[in-house]
Scaffold this motif. Structure first.
Motif, PDB file in Angstrom:
ATOM      1  N   THR A  43       6.694  -4.748   5.474  1.00  0.00           N
ATOM      2  CA  THR A  43       6.365  -4.834   4.049  1.00  0.00           C
ATOM      3  C   THR A  43       5.288  -3.825   3.691  1.00  0.00           C
ATOM      4  O   THR A  43       5.384  -3.140   2.665  1.00  0.00           O
ATOM      5  CB  THR A  43       5.878  -6.259   3.705  1.00  0.00           C
ATOM      6  OG1 THR A  43       6.910  -7.182   4.047  1.00  0.00           O
ATOM      7  CG2 THR A  43       5.547  -6.390   2.242  1.00  0.00           C
ATOM      8  N   TYR A  44       4.270  -3.688   4.524  1.00  0.00           N
ATOM      9  CA  TYR A  44       3.210  -2.715   4.281  1.00  0.00           C
ATOM     10  C   TYR A  44       3.768  -1.281   4.274  1.00  0.00           C
ATOM     11  O   TYR A  44       3.420  -0.475   3.419  1.00  0.00           O
ATOM     12  CB  TYR A  44       2.124  -2.858   5.348  1.00  0.00           C
ATOM     13  CG  TYR A  44       1.015  -1.855   5.210  1.00  0.00           C
ATOM     14  CD1 TYR A  44       0.110  -1.934   4.159  1.00  0.00           C
ATOM     15  CD2 TYR A  44       0.874  -0.816   6.122  1.00  0.00           C
ATOM     16  CE1 TYR A  44      -0.904  -0.999   4.019  1.00  0.00           C
ATOM     17  CE2 TYR A  44      -0.129   0.115   5.998  1.00  0.00           C
ATOM     18  CZ  TYR A  44      -1.023   0.016   4.944  1.00  0.00           C
ATOM     19  OH  TYR A  44      -2.015   0.951   4.805  1.00  0.00           O
ATOM     20  N   GLN A  45       4.650  -0.961   5.220  1.00  0.00           N
ATOM     21  CA  GLN A  45       5.251   0.369   5.259  1.00  0.00           C
ATOM     22  C   GLN A  45       6.106   0.617   4.017  1.00  0.00           C
ATOM     23  O   GLN A  45       6.135   1.729   3.489  1.00  0.00           O
ATOM     24  CB  GLN A  45       6.099   0.530   6.516  1.00  0.00           C
ATOM     25  CG  GLN A  45       5.277   0.634   7.780  1.00  0.00           C
ATOM     26  CD  GLN A  45       6.135   0.622   9.038  1.00  0.00           C
ATOM     27  OE1 GLN A  45       7.279   0.157   9.026  1.00  0.00           O
ATOM     28  NE2 GLN A  45       5.581   1.110  10.130  1.00  0.00           N
ATOM     29  N   TYR A  47       5.587  -0.655   1.002  1.00  0.00           N
ATOM     30  CA  TYR A  47       4.663  -0.380  -0.092  1.00  0.00           C
ATOM     31  C   TYR A  47       4.154   1.052  -0.029  1.00  0.00           C
ATOM     32  O   TYR A  47       4.035   1.727  -1.056  1.00  0.00           O
ATOM     33  CB  TYR A  47       3.483  -1.343  -0.068  1.00  0.00           C
ATOM     34  CG  TYR A  47       3.773  -2.690  -0.671  1.00  0.00           C
ATOM     35  CD1 TYR A  47       4.333  -2.811  -1.943  1.00  0.00           C
ATOM     36  CD2 TYR A  47       3.484  -3.851   0.024  1.00  0.00           C
ATOM     37  CE1 TYR A  47       4.606  -4.049  -2.485  1.00  0.00           C
ATOM     38  CE2 TYR A  47       3.752  -5.095  -0.516  1.00  0.00           C
ATOM     39  CZ  TYR A  47       4.313  -5.189  -1.773  1.00  0.00           C
ATOM     40  OH  TYR A  47       4.576  -6.409  -2.316  1.00  0.00           O
ATOM     41  N   GLN A  48       3.858   1.557   1.161  1.00  0.00           N
ATOM     42  CA  GLN A  48       3.388   2.929   1.299  1.00  0.00           C
ATOM     43  C   GLN A  48       4.457   3.932   0.871  1.00  0.00           C
ATOM     44  O   GLN A  48       4.156   4.944   0.232  1.00  0.00           O
ATOM     45  CB  GLN A  48       2.975   3.211   2.739  1.00  0.00           C
ATOM     46  CG  GLN A  48       1.662   2.595   3.122  1.00  0.00           C
ATOM     47  CD  GLN A  48       1.267   2.942   4.545  1.00  0.00           C
ATOM     48  OE1 GLN A  48       2.134   3.076   5.418  1.00  0.00           O
ATOM     49  NE2 GLN A  48      -0.023   3.090   4.787  1.00  0.00           N
TER      50      GLN A  48
END
Length: 108
Positions: A43-45, A47-48
């Motif tokens: 999920t973090y990747q 968003y990036q």
């Protein structure tokens, strides 16, 4: 060492259902921990990656994959005019996966 030997001989070798249950619980705990951690990282990747596209003066167009496309109706001169206009006024990139997705990076 006596405690370890007692635990191995009296618990693990005699109570196989207990041992099997412990092993299953350890595997489930490992699986759930890995799945949760990987989901958070993914999920973090995501968003990036979206932050790179989700900026002012960036436009995306995606053709509807369910629409019928007749490439015989497209004239070469019309396509050339579109690309000449884009070339003159924008920095852009094309990404093709069956249908054309045009990403236009801000005008001059």
């Amino acid at each position: 060492m006596r405690i370890f030997r007692f635990f191995i001989t009296q618990v693990f070798l005699r109570k196989w259902l207990f041992v099997l249950g412990i092993m299953i619980l350890l595997l489930l705990a490992h699986f759930l921990t890995f799945t949760t951690t990987r989901s958070i990282i993914s999920t973090y990747q995501g968003y990036q990656q979206i932050e790179a596209i989700n900026q002012e003066d960036i436009f995306m167009a995606n053709l509807d994959p369910n629409s019928t496309t007749d490439f015989n109706q497209i004239e070469l001169e019309d396509s050339r005019e579109i690309y000449e206009y884009l070339d003159a006024n924008y920095d852009y990139a094309l990404h093709v996966e069956g249908f054309v997705e045009v990403i236009i990076y801000g005008g001059y």
